[in-house]
Structures are given as C-alpha cells and as structure tokens.
Write an enzyme that holds these catalytic residues in place. Structure first.
Site, PDB file in Angstrom:
ATOM      1  N   PHE A   1      -6.851 -12.120   0.950  1.00 31.78           N
ATOM      2  CA  PHE A   1      -7.464 -11.005   1.679  1.00 31.78           C
ATOM      3  C   PHE A   1      -7.001  -9.707   1.031  1.00 31.78           C
ATOM      4  O   PHE A   1      -5.806  -9.408   1.019  1.00 31.78           O
ATOM      5  CB  PHE A   1      -7.080 -11.006   3.157  1.00 31.78           C
ATOM      6  CG  PHE A   1      -7.772  -9.908   3.930  1.00 31.78           C
ATOM      7  CD1 PHE A   1      -8.983 -10.147   4.557  1.00 31.78           C
ATOM      8  CD2 PHE A   1      -7.237  -8.627   3.976  1.00 31.78           C
ATOM      9  CE1 PHE A   1      -9.643  -9.126   5.232  1.00 31.78           C
ATOM     10  CE2 PHE A   1      -7.887  -7.601   4.633  1.00 31.78           C
ATOM     11  CZ  PHE A   1      -9.094  -7.853   5.278  1.00 31.78           C
TER      12      PHE A   1
ATOM     13  N   ASP B   1      -0.744  -7.143  -4.418  1.00 26.58           N
ATOM     14  CA  ASP B   1      -1.200  -6.481  -3.187  1.00 26.58           C
ATOM     15  C   ASP B   1      -0.135  -6.701  -2.109  1.00 26.58           C
ATOM     16  O   ASP B   1      -0.021  -7.791  -1.548  1.00 26.58           O
ATOM     17  CB  ASP B   1      -2.543  -7.084  -2.777  1.00 26.58           C
ATOM     18  CG  ASP B   1      -3.065  -6.499  -1.463  1.00 26.58           C
ATOM     19  OD1 ASP B   1      -2.286  -5.829  -0.752  1.00 26.58           O
ATOM     20  OD2 ASP B   1      -4.248  -6.725  -1.147  1.00 26.58           O
TER      21      ASP B   1
ATOM     22  N   LYS C   1      -0.384  -0.135   5.751  1.00 24.10           N
ATOM     23  CA  LYS C   1       0.218  -0.681   6.979  1.00 24.10           C
ATOM     24  C   LYS C   1       1.597  -0.072   7.285  1.00 24.10           C
ATOM     25  O   LYS C   1       1.673   1.098   7.636  1.00 24.10           O
ATOM     26  CB  LYS C   1       0.294  -2.214   6.864  1.00 24.10           C
ATOM     27  CG  LYS C   1      -1.105  -2.873   6.931  1.00 24.10           C
ATOM     28  CD  LYS C   1      -0.973  -4.357   7.153  1.00 24.10           C
ATOM     29  CE  LYS C   1      -2.296  -5.090   7.158  1.00 24.10           C
ATOM     30  NZ  LYS C   1      -2.783  -5.364   8.490  1.00 24.10           N
TER      31      LYS C   1
ATOM     32  N   THR D   1     -11.618  13.245  -1.319  1.00 20.27           N
ATOM     33  CA  THR D   1     -11.315  14.513  -0.652  1.00 20.27           C
ATOM     34  C   THR D   1      -9.855  14.582  -0.212  1.00 20.27           C
ATOM     35  O   THR D   1      -9.150  15.522  -0.551  1.00 20.27           O
ATOM     36  CB  THR D   1     -12.227  14.718   0.576  1.00 20.27           C
ATOM     37  OG1 THR D   1     -13.578  14.753   0.118  1.00 20.27           O
ATOM     38  CG2 THR D   1     -11.904  16.031   1.278  1.00 20.27           C
TER      39      THR D   1
END
Lengths: 505, 505
Positions: free
Chosen positions: B214, B323, B354, B386
């Site tokens: 994931f 990751d 997280k 941004t």
C-alpha cells in the site's frame, strides 16, 4: 494637474508624469482596514536582501531552493503587506500563489487561535473518514456548505488541490464504470484484474482536458495539466484527449464575433475527441476545465462556451468537473467563477483549495448511487485516505467566510477589480509596445508583456519598489491579491507599476 | 495464583481465569505519564452510542459516512485514551490509522499552541517553495534532519503520504531519464511530446512494487498499491511490474530455512520482472517497498531480503524507495523500520507521513545532479506545489521529537512491544483455533484471526469493552498504539482482549 502624493515608502527616486497618474489618488483607508494593514510599501534593501540570501544558502543544503524568492517575516506581515526578513514591506498581489484569502494575520483569525476551545483541533489531527470530531458536521455546514455551488449539497475535504482533483477524477471513473455496468456488481474478472493494474478492473477510461490547463502535479492530475514543460517532462502519463482552449482576443466585448468563432472551433474539437477516444476504447469519463486558465496564462472563455461544454459533457455521458482551485473563493467578484455562467447546474464536480484553506470537492447527488454493491461511491473506503483534510483548516475557513460576509468583500473585489482593469487599460494605451491583452474578472486580472525577459525584468523592478507580482503563461503577469485588496491599494500598485514601465521606456 | 486487579474501568462483568492472566499485572503509571493519561477505559454505552449515531446521520447528508466508526470528543481525550461523544473512554491501539505519535493532547503540544510567537505560523500558511518563513531552515534542521536516515541530508516536505510518494516517484523518474540522457539537455522532441502526454517526453518508465503493498491512493501511488480491491477497482492504471512479497511463517526465528527459501523465490521474481519490463520498453526507474507491509496484512521480511533487494536495485540501475509512511516515527522501536536492516545506505528515497505529522521524503544527494539543464532535479519547479507541506506541522514535529528523546520513548516502545508480543504468543497458545501468526517489531504488532467475520466480531466486542483496534489484510488485527503506550497499557489491553476471546469460545 500634477498631484503630489506622499510616497515616502519608495526608496527609489520618485518621478512625476503629466498623464495618467492623476487618476490614481489614494482613497483614505477606513479605520477597520487600517487596524491590520500598513499604509504602504517600505523598502530597505533590494530583494532578496542579505538575510534572505544567507537563509537561501542555508536551506540550499537541505532542499532545492531554485524557486525561493526570499524569506518572510510572517509575524510582521499584515493585511496586503508581506514583510521579508530584511525588513522590506511589500504590497502583495500574488498572495502565496493566490492562497491567502483575507490578508496576513487577520485579527479574526488570530482571535480564533486564542480561543482555548480550539486548541485540541490543532493538536489532535483526526482520521476524519473514520473518527470525526463532534463539531465536524456543524463546521462543514457553517463553512463549505454555506458556499456550496448551485445544485450541490455534498462535499468531501482533502489536504490539497492535487489530492482534491485526483479524488474528483476517481469519483468520475467510479461513477462512469458503475453506469457502464448498469449499477450491478463488478464481475470476478473486474475484481481480479484490478489488483494487477489491468482492464477491465482498472479500465481504460480517460479524462478530457485542455491545452494550457493546470490541474495539479500528481500523476493523475498531471495527465490533465498542459501549461508548462517543466511540470511534465520525464513523468509517465496517460493517453488522454487534449482539446484546444479558446485563444480569445481582448477586450472580450470588442471581439465578440471572432471570439465566438474561436470558441466554436474548440467545442467542435472537444466533440470530435470524445468520439475518437470512445472509438479507441478509452471513453471520456469526465471533462475537466478551469473557469479561467490561470497557470497557463489567464485565458478566459465566455459563459456561452462553458454552457455549451457542459451540454456536450451531458450529451456524451461524461461528468463535468470544474476546477476552481485558483478561481474559487471570491477573487472574481463571485464566490465561484462559474457563477458568472448563470447556470442552475453548472457542474457535476467542483474542486477547490488555496483560498479555501482546505482542499476538497463538491459533487452532485447524481454521482452517488444507492446500491448494495461495492461498485458505487456510497461504499466506504473507495474515496479515502488517512487524514481527508484537516479540521483546523475548516475552523479558519468558517471565520474567513464570516469576514467576507461582514466586510462585503465580494463587492470590494468587484470595485477594486474594475479600478485595476481600468488602470491596466490606461497603461496599455500608454505603453502599447510593452503591454497588451489586459483582461480580468474581479481582481483576477492579467496583462501580457512584450516578451518573457521584459516580463521578468518588470516583476523584479516592481519588487524592488515594493510590489510582489506573479507570472503565468509565457509572458503574462497575473494579479492575485487577497480579497481585502481595496481601491486605494489598486492605486498604490498602479503608481509603482507605472513608474517601472516609465523606467523601461 | 489468581490475582485480583482493580478493574473498575470495565463496565462488563469481570471474569477470572486460572491460567495466563496472572502475568498481566499492571505496573503503576509514573507521575509524568499520569498527568496526561487516564487510568483505564470507561464505557457508558455500546459504540457507536446514541450521540454518535445522531451525528453520523447528520454527516450522512453531506458526505459518505460508510467508514465512520464514531464521533470523538478530542478535547477530553488524553494520552492513550480516545473519548467519544457519548462519554466512552477507550484505550486506543489504532491511533487515527497510526498517525498520533505521542498520544492525545500531549501537554508539550498544548504548550506550543499557547506560545504567541507560534500564532502566525498557524494563521499564515506560506507557499513554502517560494516564500519560506525565516525559521524554516532551523525548524527543518531541528525536526526532520535530526532524524534523517543514514546517508541522507536532503528532505522535501509535502502535505500527505500520497503526495509524498507521488513526488518521490517523480524524483526517481526525473533522475532516471537524466541518467538515460547522459546528463544532457532534453531534446526538442522530449519537450514537445511531454506537453501532450506522449513519449519520449512522458517516457514509458515504470515503478516495481509488491503484491500486498500500500503506497497511497492518488493515481501514481495507486498503480503501486495492491492490497485491497476496494482501493483499485474502476481506476485506470499503469502497466507496471508487480512482484510477489514473501509470505513468511511466524515466529520468524522458528522458520528461518523455509522463510529464506520464500524470500529467494521473490527476489528471483523481482530480477525477472526488471529484465522483462526493460525488454517491454518500460524500464524500472525505481523499486518501492514498505519495511513491513501494513495495510496488506502486516507482512514482514528479513533484513537479508531488504539488503538483497537494495542490491538488485543498484545492479539494475533502479532507484530504491523505502516507504516508511506507516512504519516510520519510532513504532518499531527504531525511528525508521529500515534501521533494523543494519545498512549504511539503506535507500535512495525514504518517504514519510502519519506520525511525522507532515508528509515528505528524504533523498540521497546522488539523486540530484548539478547541471545547467532543466533535466535535473536542481531545476526549480519540477518538484513543486502551492503549499509543499505546512510549517505548523513542522513546529509540532520538532516538539514530538523532543518528547521522544526526553521520555526515551523508543526504549519504551521496545519494552511495550516485547510485552505485547509475549502476551499475543500466550493467547495464541491458549486459543489456537482463533489466533495465529502473532508477529511484530516494537509495538508494530499483528495477529491473524481464524476468519474475517470472527476478526470483525472481536474488534467490535473489544471496542464495547473499551479497546480500539484496527484490521488489516484479509483477517489480521494490527496494533498501532502511540509511542506513549507503556507496559501497563499492554496489560490493560491483554486483559480485555483475553476476556473477549474467552467469550468467543
């Protein structure tokens, strides 16, 4: 008559001209405004100054600083004025890439921070999709739902503009496939193929976008972004249809016939592409468009164009997604730029971010279906991530909306925008070799400069005189002040801009 | 001997057993901990209670509430205890999908909010890539750089986990293409084709990922996510290689030979896929992997596996992206899970979010090049958006890291993790028909339940007794407490969990 204005805020030697200038008389600021605004730019060094240069060098060891303009003192910034770390105070017509709605350190927002009831909202960021805070439905109703676009009562928050568009695209794909399946359950083949990125589970659907558009930089969004090479080079993409966006002549009202022809041409191309991609086996699930192409050069189109485009989407069974990330939040004089189209059902999806402080998107009920299968958007966890926005941003947004309402900021924007555009027209008349195509809606204005090099030189010169501007497209300057940018700020800007242009001559 | 514990916090009738229970003696909480923690769960209603149900109905008119568990009173929540709107106080072993680092309303974070110097950081969110605040380099150094993975001195913040991975992927693609071009400028064909999504400008490069992984839900990330159908169905994807992730037997130390064989099999497949995709004309620019597959079912692999994988990436010229969005931040007993591999150069890119409160990624200097062309990552605006994160989250992170250091939380996690895993092994021995494959590192633990239905029933029953758990994979329960989850919290949990299991029998 030559008027003498108080210009103590300009470090450069001030020059007077016989023509044009006299119009830009500053209206005195009202008391409320003054409380959190300065009375003009004040420059101590050229920009970036020595302290900014030192910090840029320091940050350069940690990350790419190629885009850093200068470092800011946000504590000292107020209203329309951004203060840098060298003590320079600049009138800000770019507002953090159009993302500061009511100026710096607005007292209403500072007050919100001192309310002890709000502390825990900042300290405990929840997983909104599973464990929302008690006040979440109320805060969403007070904030986002109170400005919901026509025909829309459902909204999903997200962390930023790109995430908003990515999830809006996903909603359109899910809706489209559900329609294709006739609202029945996905097949076993759908389920097994999707896990390995293959059709039919991961279907060969497409989103139609426009040349010159900008919808973000994550890989789904980026496949619909076509404004600058630097965004796209070296990143794998999808074979999705790209239609021409009308290249109109300005002022719009002087070229109605030519512009209508140009828009027709583009609309025909849109229909051709939809048919062509359907034949290629990559049906267009949705069309995404900005009401004014911003990053791509402030390209406008008429309400007629958008009405026709919306009808084309409906005719071909594609969802219609209006990306208001830059245009939304009041800067065009209406809260949403698409309100200028005068439609009851302007879109199926409207995405937002920037001035709204939180990202997200509204959608029409029709994009949901009430079935028992996981094909539909009612099924949980299809549109989901850990945070799904940030309730602390909703707190700020609710207060921003109060301020917009209380201070009639949409009217102010309309008034300031008219003054700004009028000033640009005048300067364009005065400097026809430098300026052209002045255009805008509200304060969402732009003007083209003769070439890229001159554009950049004007922007740097203006900055050294205390005005922050942003570029867009190949050679445009875009104006993106906050909603608290009043007529007298317009005149301060026009004075300095005129001064810069005079020096170029 | 049967010990009688003070169990006032359980509303259910308390039962004693002759075996196993005596081990779970609660160690008295230290004074510091007690200041911001409750002494146990306290249940008033079943969950969701009436107020939660009412609010869910209300929110259902605005957005999809299919995933909402209940509504929370974050103001009343403390430390390891989440309080809901019906006054239920639950021991939280899921912590907002593993995203609350040091518990709810930690006094250090509340104190930070009352410092007037921090106000403007919350009120004025800057466009970090162009106009960073003065203290940004310092805050980044104090926070993220102080925990930089081995060999990494460059970090880029982003708003969330998906954006972090999307931009990490983009960095790998840019790096790879730059290498392919031999550090020379892109061709005219590169520039023209990229604007219309076509090769060579938008090259046919791929990222290799693992089945069960994931990495997020935006379209680039989603092409590397293969854990659940519900994430992927109906969303167009990329034809990228997907390798099998080792399916190990637990406890790992009892099956070293079998597990090594399984890992070899998967590594061979990785190399085959890299070769195959190169031949297909879709070279693997990067490999992305979780140190422990979380969402996919808490699947572990050995340090040997990851060391070999890193070498395969190097051998084939692919970047290696670890990751750590869920594993990072201390929960495995080290700040980064990949530290358990014992390597000097564990990765080219490490992404996080997280528990780090801000998203982002670290990268090795080698991923940058110093050339004059826009092919390289030093060129501005290639990795950009941004906001590029949120400095207010960096403020919190710096304080979280102080707390982790001051309270020796990594040691606490190691200690609590051992107690938790020991307890799970014991319960697994006691309930072999229900529990299996207990596994974990630090408090990042999981256990499998006999089937999906029983798993969900256990989770609901535990919640009604005051313990919040999360599921993962097909039939696993994952434990994701905060770093302030102490040994005596482990015992409170084990007592309740044991009680739930006894009732199932």
């Amino acid at each position: 008559p030559v008027l003498h204005y108080k210009k103590c805020f300009l470090t450069c030697k001030y020059k007077y001209y016989n023509r044009g200038w006299c119009r830009y008389v500053s209206k005195a600021a009202t008391k409320t405004q003054m409380e959190f605004d300065y009375d003009g730019p004040s420059m101590k060094t050229s920009v970036p100054g020595p302290r900014s240069q030192e910090l840029t060098k320091q940050l350069g060891d940690i990350q790419n600083v190629g885009a850093v303009n200068f470092f800011c003192n946000y504590e000292e910034s107020r209203g329309n004025y951004l203060v840098d770390v060298d003590g320079n105070r600049m009138l800000d017509l770019y507002t953090q890439i159009s993302s500061i709605p009511i100026g710096y350190n607005h007292p209403a927002l500072l007050k919100l921070m001192t309310n002890p009831h709000n502390l825990s909202t900042f300290v405990n960021r929840p997983a909104l999709g599973i464990l929302p805070p008690e006040n979440f439905p109320d805060k969403i109703s007070e904030s986002l739902l109170s400005v919901a676009p026509s025909g829309m009562s459902r909204v999903q928050t997200m962390a930023c503009g790109s995430c908003s568009n990515e999830n809006a695209f996903k909603s359109m794909f899910i809706w489209y496939r559900n329609k294709e399946r006739g609202q029945t359950a996905p097949s076993d083949q759908d389920l097994s193929t999707c896990m390995v990125n293959q059709a039919p589970g991961c279907p060969d659907l497409s989103i139609l976008s426009f040349m010159g558009s900008f919808h973000g930089r994550t890989m789904g969004c980026l496949a619909t972004t076509h404004s600058k090479v630097i965004h796209k080079l070296d990143i794998p993409s999808f074979d999705w249809p790209i239609a021409p966006f009308p290249r109109l002549q300005y002022p719009l009202e002087e070229f109605t016939r030519e512009n209508a022809q140009e828009e027709s041409r583009c609309l025909e191309e849109v229909e051709d592409l939809i048919v062509k991609w359907r034949q290629k086996g990559k049906p267009v699930a949705g069309i995404v468009v900005e009401p004014i192409q911003a990053e791509g050069g402030d390209n406008h189109a008429s309400p007629d164009f958008f009405r026709s485009l919306r009808n084309i989407a409906r005719k071909h069974g594609s969802a219609f997604h209006v990306d208001e990330v830059q245009t939304g939040g009041g800067t065009t004089g209406k809260f949403w730029a698409h309100e200028h189209w005068g439609m009851d059902d302007p879109a199926d999806i409207v995405s937002f971010s920037k001035k709204l402080l939180t990202g997200g998107y509204f959608q029409r009920d029709e994009l949901h279906c009430v079935c028992l299968y996981m094909c539909c958007l009612f099924q949980p966890y299809r549109i989901f991530n850990t945070w799904m926005g940030d309730p602390s941003k909703n707190l700020f947004l609710a207060e921003v909306l109060n301020v917009i309402h209380r201070e009639n900021l949409l009217e102010e924007v309309t008034r300031s925008g008219k003054a700004l555009l009028k000033g640009l027209y005048e300067l364009q008349g005065q400097y026809p070799n430098i300026l052209s195509r002045a255009r805008g809606q509200g304060t969402f204005c732009a003007v083209d400069i003769c070439d890229d090099e001159t554009r950049n030189s004007i922007m740097l010169k203006a900055r050294d005189k205390g005005v922050i501007l942003g570029g867009c497209g190949d050679r445009s300057i875009r104006f993106r002040p906050a909603l608290v940018f009043k007529e007298y700020h317009v005149h301060i800007f026009l004075n300095i801009f005129s001064d810069v242009l005079a020096q170029l001559k």
